[in-house]
Structure formats: C-alpha cells, structure tokens
Write a protein that holds these residues in place. Structure first.
Motif, PDB file in Angstrom:
ATOM      1  N   ALA A  14      13.373  -6.420   0.538  1.00 62.36           N
ATOM      2  CA  ALA A  14      14.082  -7.546  -0.070  1.00 62.36           C
ATOM      3  C   ALA A  14      13.453  -7.928  -1.406  1.00 62.36           C
ATOM      4  O   ALA A  14      14.155  -8.216  -2.386  1.00 62.36           O
ATOM      5  CB  ALA A  14      14.069  -8.741   0.883  1.00 62.36           C
ATOM      6  N   ILE A  15      12.120  -7.936  -1.460  1.00 66.75           N
ATOM      7  CA  ILE A  15      11.417  -8.220  -2.718  1.00 66.75           C
ATOM      8  C   ILE A  15      11.786  -7.183  -3.770  1.00 66.75           C
ATOM      9  O   ILE A  15      12.084  -7.509  -4.927  1.00 66.75           O
ATOM     10  CB  ILE A  15       9.892  -8.232  -2.484  1.00 66.75           C
ATOM     11  CG1 ILE A  15       9.490  -9.429  -1.630  1.00 66.75           C
ATOM     12  CG2 ILE A  15       9.136  -8.250  -3.814  1.00 66.75           C
ATOM     13  CD1 ILE A  15       8.051  -9.376  -1.145  1.00 66.75           C
ATOM     14  N   THR A  16      11.765  -5.922  -3.365  1.00 68.64           N
ATOM     15  CA  THR A  16      12.069  -4.832  -4.293  1.00 68.64           C
ATOM     16  C   THR A  16      13.479  -4.944  -4.831  1.00 68.64           C
ATOM     17  O   THR A  16      13.731  -4.739  -6.026  1.00 68.64           O
ATOM     18  CB  THR A  16      11.882  -3.475  -3.593  1.00 68.64           C
ATOM     19  OG1 THR A  16      10.588  -3.443  -2.996  1.00 68.64           O
ATOM     20  CG2 THR A  16      11.997  -2.334  -4.587  1.00 68.64           C
ATOM     21  N   PHE A  17      14.431  -5.251  -3.953  1.00 68.29           N
ATOM     22  CA  PHE A  17      15.818  -5.432  -4.384  1.00 68.29           C
ATOM     23  C   PHE A  17      15.913  -6.516  -5.454  1.00 68.29           C
ATOM     24  O   PHE A  17      16.584  -6.337  -6.478  1.00 68.29           O
ATOM     25  CB  PHE A  17      16.705  -5.796  -3.197  1.00 68.29           C
ATOM     26  CG  PHE A  17      18.121  -6.116  -3.579  1.00 68.29           C
ATOM     27  CD1 PHE A  17      19.072  -5.109  -3.694  1.00 68.29           C
ATOM     28  CD2 PHE A  17      18.505  -7.423  -3.837  1.00 68.29           C
ATOM     29  CE1 PHE A  17      20.376  -5.403  -4.067  1.00 68.29           C
ATOM     30  CE2 PHE A  17      19.799  -7.732  -4.206  1.00 68.29           C
ATOM     31  CZ  PHE A  17      20.747  -6.715  -4.319  1.00 68.29           C
ATOM     32  N   THR A  34       9.544   6.956  -0.847  1.00 66.29           N
ATOM     33  CA  THR A  34      10.631   6.910   0.126  1.00 66.29           C
ATOM     34  C   THR A  34      10.885   5.479   0.581  1.00 66.29           C
ATOM     35  O   THR A  34      12.032   5.018   0.640  1.00 66.29           O
ATOM     36  CB  THR A  34      10.292   7.780   1.350  1.00 66.29           C
ATOM     37  OG1 THR A  34       9.927   9.081   0.922  1.00 66.29           O
ATOM     38  CG2 THR A  34      11.483   7.878   2.290  1.00 66.29           C
ATOM     39  N   SER A  35       9.814   4.744   0.891  1.00 67.40           N
ATOM     40  CA  SER A  35       9.947   3.369   1.385  1.00 67.40           C
ATOM     41  C   SER A  35      10.588   2.457   0.342  1.00 67.40           C
ATOM     42  O   SER A  35      11.403   1.598   0.678  1.00 67.40           O
ATOM     43  CB  SER A  35       8.567   2.814   1.772  1.00 67.40           C
ATOM     44  OG  SER A  35       7.984   3.562   2.806  1.00 67.40           O
ATOM     45  N   GLY A  36      10.196   2.622  -0.906  1.00 66.48           N
ATOM     46  CA  GLY A  36      10.706   1.736  -1.952  1.00 66.48           C
ATOM     47  C   GLY A  36      12.055   2.127  -2.504  1.00 66.48           C
ATOM     48  O   GLY A  36      12.660   1.360  -3.270  1.00 66.48           O
ATOM     49  N   SER A  37      12.569   3.301  -2.118  1.00 69.19           N
ATOM     50  CA  SER A  37      13.768   3.828  -2.770  1.00 69.19           C
ATOM     51  C   SER A  37      15.010   2.998  -2.508  1.00 69.19           C
ATOM     52  O   SER A  37      15.828   2.795  -3.398  1.00 69.19           O
ATOM     53  CB  SER A  37      14.018   5.273  -2.326  1.00 69.19           C
ATOM     54  OG  SER A  37      14.361   5.327  -0.952  1.00 69.19           O
ATOM     55  N   VAL A  38      15.168   2.496  -1.267  1.00 69.96           N
ATOM     56  CA  VAL A  38      16.394   1.783  -0.927  1.00 69.96           C
ATOM     57  C   VAL A  38      16.485   0.455  -1.677  1.00 69.96           C
ATOM     58  O   VAL A  38      17.449   0.183  -2.387  1.00 69.96           O
ATOM     59  CB  VAL A  38      16.495   1.546   0.589  1.00 69.96           C
ATOM     60  CG1 VAL A  38      17.639   0.592   0.911  1.00 69.96           C
ATOM     61  CG2 VAL A  38      16.728   2.864   1.305  1.00 69.96           C
ATOM     62  N   GLY A  39      15.456  -0.391  -1.521  1.00 71.34           N
ATOM     63  CA  GLY A  39      15.491  -1.687  -2.186  1.00 71.34           C
ATOM     64  C   GLY A  39      15.581  -1.569  -3.688  1.00 71.34           C
ATOM     65  O   GLY A  39      16.370  -2.262  -4.332  1.00 71.34           O
ATOM     66  N   PHE A  40      14.775  -0.668  -4.272  1.00 68.58           N
ATOM     67  CA  PHE A  40      14.762  -0.534  -5.723  1.00 68.58           C
ATOM     68  C   PHE A  40      16.096  -0.038  -6.265  1.00 68.58           C
ATOM     69  O   PHE A  40      16.671  -0.622  -7.180  1.00 68.58           O
ATOM     70  CB  PHE A  40      13.638   0.412  -6.156  1.00 68.58           C
ATOM     71  CG  PHE A  40      13.573   0.621  -7.637  1.00 68.58           C
ATOM     72  CD1 PHE A  40      13.043  -0.360  -8.469  1.00 68.58           C
ATOM     73  CD2 PHE A  40      14.059   1.781  -8.214  1.00 68.58           C
ATOM     74  CE1 PHE A  40      12.996  -0.177  -9.850  1.00 68.58           C
ATOM     75  CE2 PHE A  40      14.018   1.971  -9.585  1.00 68.58           C
ATOM     76  CZ  PHE A  40      13.484   0.989 -10.400  1.00 68.58           C
ATOM     77  N   ASN A  41      16.620   1.042  -5.690  1.00 73.63           N
ATOM     78  CA  ASN A  41      17.835   1.628  -6.235  1.00 73.63           C
ATOM     79  C   ASN A  41      19.099   0.877  -5.841  1.00 73.63           C
ATOM     80  O   ASN A  41      20.125   0.998  -6.521  1.00 73.63           O
ATOM     81  CB  ASN A  41      17.926   3.092  -5.824  1.00 73.63           C
ATOM     82  CG  ASN A  41      17.006   3.968  -6.650  1.00 73.63           C
ATOM     83  OD1 ASN A  41      17.213   4.165  -7.838  1.00 73.63           O
ATOM     84  ND2 ASN A  41      15.949   4.475  -6.028  1.00 73.63           N
ATOM     85  N   LEU A  42      19.045   0.094  -4.765  1.00 70.98           N
ATOM     86  CA  LEU A  42      20.165  -0.805  -4.496  1.00 70.98           C
ATOM     87  C   LEU A  42      20.209  -1.922  -5.532  1.00 70.98           C
ATOM     88  O   LEU A  42      21.274  -2.292  -6.022  1.00 70.98           O
ATOM     89  CB  LEU A  42      20.042  -1.410  -3.090  1.00 70.98           C
ATOM     90  CG  LEU A  42      20.470  -0.519  -1.924  1.00 70.98           C
ATOM     91  CD1 LEU A  42      20.219  -1.222  -0.594  1.00 70.98           C
ATOM     92  CD2 LEU A  42      21.950  -0.139  -2.043  1.00 70.98           C
ATOM     93  N   GLY A  43      19.035  -2.443  -5.894  1.00 67.38           N
ATOM     94  CA  GLY A  43      18.991  -3.528  -6.864  1.00 67.38           C
ATOM     95  C   GLY A  43      19.343  -3.086  -8.273  1.00 67.38           C
ATOM     96  O   GLY A  43      20.144  -3.714  -8.960  1.00 67.38           O
ATOM     97  N   VAL A  44      18.729  -1.989  -8.705  1.00 71.02           N
ATOM     98  CA  VAL A  44      18.966  -1.507 -10.066  1.00 71.02           C
ATOM     99  C   VAL A  44      20.175  -0.573 -10.107  1.00 71.02           C
ATOM    100  O   VAL A  44      20.536  -0.078 -11.169  1.00 71.02           O
ATOM    101  CB  VAL A  44      17.698  -0.795 -10.608  1.00 71.02           C
ATOM    102  CG1 VAL A  44      17.588   0.639 -10.110  1.00 71.02           C
ATOM    103  CG2 VAL A  44      17.617  -0.864 -12.124  1.00 71.02           C
TER     104      VAL A  44
END
Length: 460
Positions: A242-245, A367-377
């Motif tokens: 959620a933070i990453t998003f 891998t862990s950060g890919s979903v939140g980061f790429n959903l947000g950006v």
C-alpha cells in the motif's frame, strides 16, 4: 568489479549503464507526449482535433495497464537471475518496440490494423518499462555507500528527466525545422527510430557489468528464500505494498503531467504556439533534473519520510493554483508555475527508488515491490494526462487538471503520513520489510543519522 565497487570509475560505469535505460524510457514518453497530436491524426483520424488527441493519450495510458505484469516478470528475473539480466532484457525490448512505432503505417495505409498494432507495441513497451525502474534502482542503491544512497537513488529520476529534456529539445528542433504537414506525415517518426541504436549501446554497457555485491551474497547463501510469483501478493506485506502504491502513484501522476501532458496543455488549453510550449516545458524539466540529486542528498540528511511528505504537501496545496497560472496565457506566470512544480516534484521522485529498494526484503525485493509500484505508476498515473485533458473538456475550466493532481496528492500524502516508516540507513540484506522494523514513532519521523550505525555492508 566487486573489489573496487566504490571506485569512481566503477561508480560512473554503473551510473551510465542504469541511466541510459531510464533516459530511453522517458525519452520515448516525451516523444509520444509532444507528438500526441500528430500521432492522433495518423492513427485516429477525426474531424475534431481534441477527439484525436484524447484517443492518442488513451493509447499512451494503455501501456501502463500491462506495466504491473512486466514488473512481476522482470522482478522475478532480477531476483533470481540477477539485476544485470533484468536490465539487459528490458532495454533491448524497449528499444525495439519504440523503433517499430516509428515504422508503423498509419490508418490511411492499413486501416483499423494501424491503431491495433500501435496499442500492441505500447503494451510491449509497458512490459519492459515495468521492470526497468526497479532493476536500475536496485543496481544503483545496492552498489552505493550507505551514506550516499540518496544521491545514487535519485539518478533514475535524473535520467528520466534528462530523457524528457532531450525528447523535448529534439521535438522543438523538428517542430522548428519542418512544416506542420511534414511533421504530421513523417517528421514525428524519425526521433522514435533513434531508440534502436540507443538500446544497443545500453545493452553493450550493461552486459559488461558484474551483478551487485548484494545479489552475489544472496546467491551464495543457500538458506536465503528464493523469489516466487506469490511474493508479490503476500498478505503479510499488504502495508508495504500500500505504501509503495501511494508513493509511486503521486510520483507518476506528477511526472507524466510535467513530462508528457504539459506541452499539450499549453498548446491546446492555454493556446501557446507549440514551439513556445515546448521551450517553456524544457525550462521546467531542466530545473527538475537539476533538483533531483539535491533532493536525494536532502533525503540522506533529513530522511526519506520528511522529504517525500514535503512534496506531497506541495502538490496538495499548490496543484490548482499552479494550473491557474499555467492556463493564464502569460509567459512569466507559466515559467514561475513550472519552477514551483519542479521544486515540489523532485523530492517525491528522488525518493521513489530509495524507498522501493529499502522497503522490501533483500531476496525478493524486486518481485515483492513490483505489484504496488507498477500499479501506482502504471494505469492510475499513465491515464493522468487523459484525465487532465478530459477534465478541461468536461468542466470548461482551464485549471481543472489541478483537481486530479491535488486529489491524488491528498490521498497519497495521508496514507504515507500514517504508514511510511523511515527507511534510510536500513540493512539492505534484511529479510523483512521496513514496516516490521522495531522503531518508535519518534525515530520514524526523525533524521536518519541514528540509523546509519546499524548499516551492515555487504560482503564483496
């Protein structure tokens, strides 16, 4: 390379190898944004220029729908085969897809197949871009000295800004040298073809690097967990995702507004001549590029948390006033608004790479950060230019794009204020995400000097 990883020559080579991918990614974004009107006329012919522009911007956003999938695929590659492998594959795919857009026949030649192929190529770009940012960020930060991560982590944003500036100046040169008919028929295609040689140069440089000491140590420790697809969807990392998003959403919206939408806004809404609009946007981008390393340095001193919250507050408070100035039609007002925009955007983008890498577990961080980061950006940011242009059309208000910018900043700023821990100085070999670190709320909001003595340097 591992024995002299911090030598000046090695650090320069690493920086160039990583920056060229970020440069190429946003060079293409700039080209697409600046030539959106010509691209719209080529692939989406219409009696109304605004409709063609909106369709062109919609295709710009389509690439971001597949970006999370690309982040997951290339994240797995980066965590399992190495950061270098992920970087090498992504830059090659990105360059080929961008060059093919420059060669694609228009609607008048192959009909409906033209926009279909354009969408497919944008999706291929989205896949490669989804893995580029995380892998290049990891390479830069995992090879940096603990007290110099801020500046190194700001380089992806700097490279992106340089790509936008170069794309802007190249667009300005073509717009000045060619007539409107020449630009619309074939002139816009030439800059896209430059992606092919640039990607080959980047591939050559990246293949000559060894992987990061962090990744080499992870590979040498058999008891370390191996990255899996499910690591991107782990329930125990919901807070970190959620933070990453949130930090990637406000990062993406702010950057795509500045780098891709601003020229079209100044041209279509504020009624500036196109060459004038490109020149003004270049000023904002150059200032932004210069401020990114400074913002990274400040985040080393004051912490990631304080720095990124400053940027969110700036967008929340000034988003609408900035667009009032941008839509005024006055050159001085536009320049001042773009300068303010650069000052409040740089702290967000310079920290995005840092928090992404420092937040997640070492062996599965990409891998862990890919979903939140790429959903947000991804889609929520990629469709930002379309949303901004649509708000002007629907409301009739020239400053309407500021509603979306400020709204996103309020949402993201609130979540980050509540949830974002201080990540500066974290041990990059830690196997837990930063939200589980045992720190007090006072430490979370304080400068990061006290955290640095705990930094554990990787074994070469």
């Amino acid at each position: 390379m591992s024995n002299d990883i911090h030598s000046r020559g090695t650090q320069v080579r690493i920086a160039i190898a990583c920056l060229i991918g970020n440069f190429l990614e946003y060079f293409e974004f700039a080209l697409y944004g600046f030539f959106a009107i010509a691209i719209g006329a080529t692939f989406f012919p219409s009696d109304t220029a605004t409709v063609s522009l909106l369709q062109s911007l919609a295709v710009f956003g389509v690439a971001f729908i597949v970006r999370p999938l690309g982040g997951l695929v290339f994240g797995l590659i980066g965590d399992r085969a190495g950061r270098r492998a992920s970087l090498s594959i992504s830059i090659l795919i990105m360059g080929v897809a961008t060059a093919m857009i420059g060669l694609l026949p228009g609607y008048d030649k192959i009909g409906i197949l033209a926009p279909i192929l354009l969408v497919l190529l944008r999706c291929v770009q989205g896949m490669s871009v989804g893995g580029e940012w995380g892998a290049s960020s990891a390479f830069l930060i995992e090879t940096a000295r603990p007290n110099n991560r801020g500046i190194r982590g700001s380089l992806p944003s700097t490279g992106a800004a340089i790509g936008l500036v170069f794309g802007s100046l190249l667009s300005l040169g073509f717009a000045t040298a060619l007539t409107d008919d020449q630009l619309a028929s074939w002139g816009w295609r030439i800059p896209f073809l430059l992606a092919a040689p640039l990607s080959l140069i980047g591939l050559f440089i990246r293949r000559r690097l060894e992987d990061t000491p962090i990744f080499q140590q992870l590979q040498s420790e058999e008891d370390r967990p191996k990255s899996r697809v499910r690591d991107a969807f782990r329930r125990d990392q919901a807070k970190a995702i959620a933070i990453t998003f949130c930090f990637s959403w406000i990062c993406g919206v702010g950057l795509f507004y500045l780098g891709s939408y601003m020229v079209n806004y100044l041209t279509v809404t504020a009624a500036f001549p196109r060459t004038h609009a490109i020149f003004l946007t270049c000023i904002g981008l150059i200032v932004y590029a210069a401020l990114c390393p400074l913002a990274g340095k400040l985040s080393d001193k004051f912490g990631r948390r304080r720095t990124i919250l400053f940027g969110c507050a700036g967008h929340a408070l000034l988003g609408i006033p900035m667009f009032i100035a941008l839509g005024s039609g006055g050159t001085v007002a536009v320049i001042l608004a773009l300068l303010v925009y650069a000052v409040i955007q740089a702290p967000i983008n310079a920290n995005t790479s840092l928090i992404l890498i420092e937040l997640f577990p070492a062996s599965t961080r990409l891998t862990s950060g890919s979903v939140g980061f790429n959903l947000g950006v991804g889609a929520p940011s990629g469709f930002g230019p379309l949303i901004g242009a649509s708000l002007v059309l629907w409301t009739g208000l020239d400053y309407a794009p500021g509603f979306f910018l400020s709204g996103v900043a309020v949402i993201c700023g609130f979540v980050l204020y509540k949830l974002l821990p201080e990540t500066a100085g974290r041990d990059l070999l830690s196997e837990q995400d930063a939200t589980k670190d045992l720190v007090s709320s006072d430490n979370r909001r304080s400068p990061v000097n006290s955290a640095r003595h705990n930094e554990k340097a990787p074994t070469p």
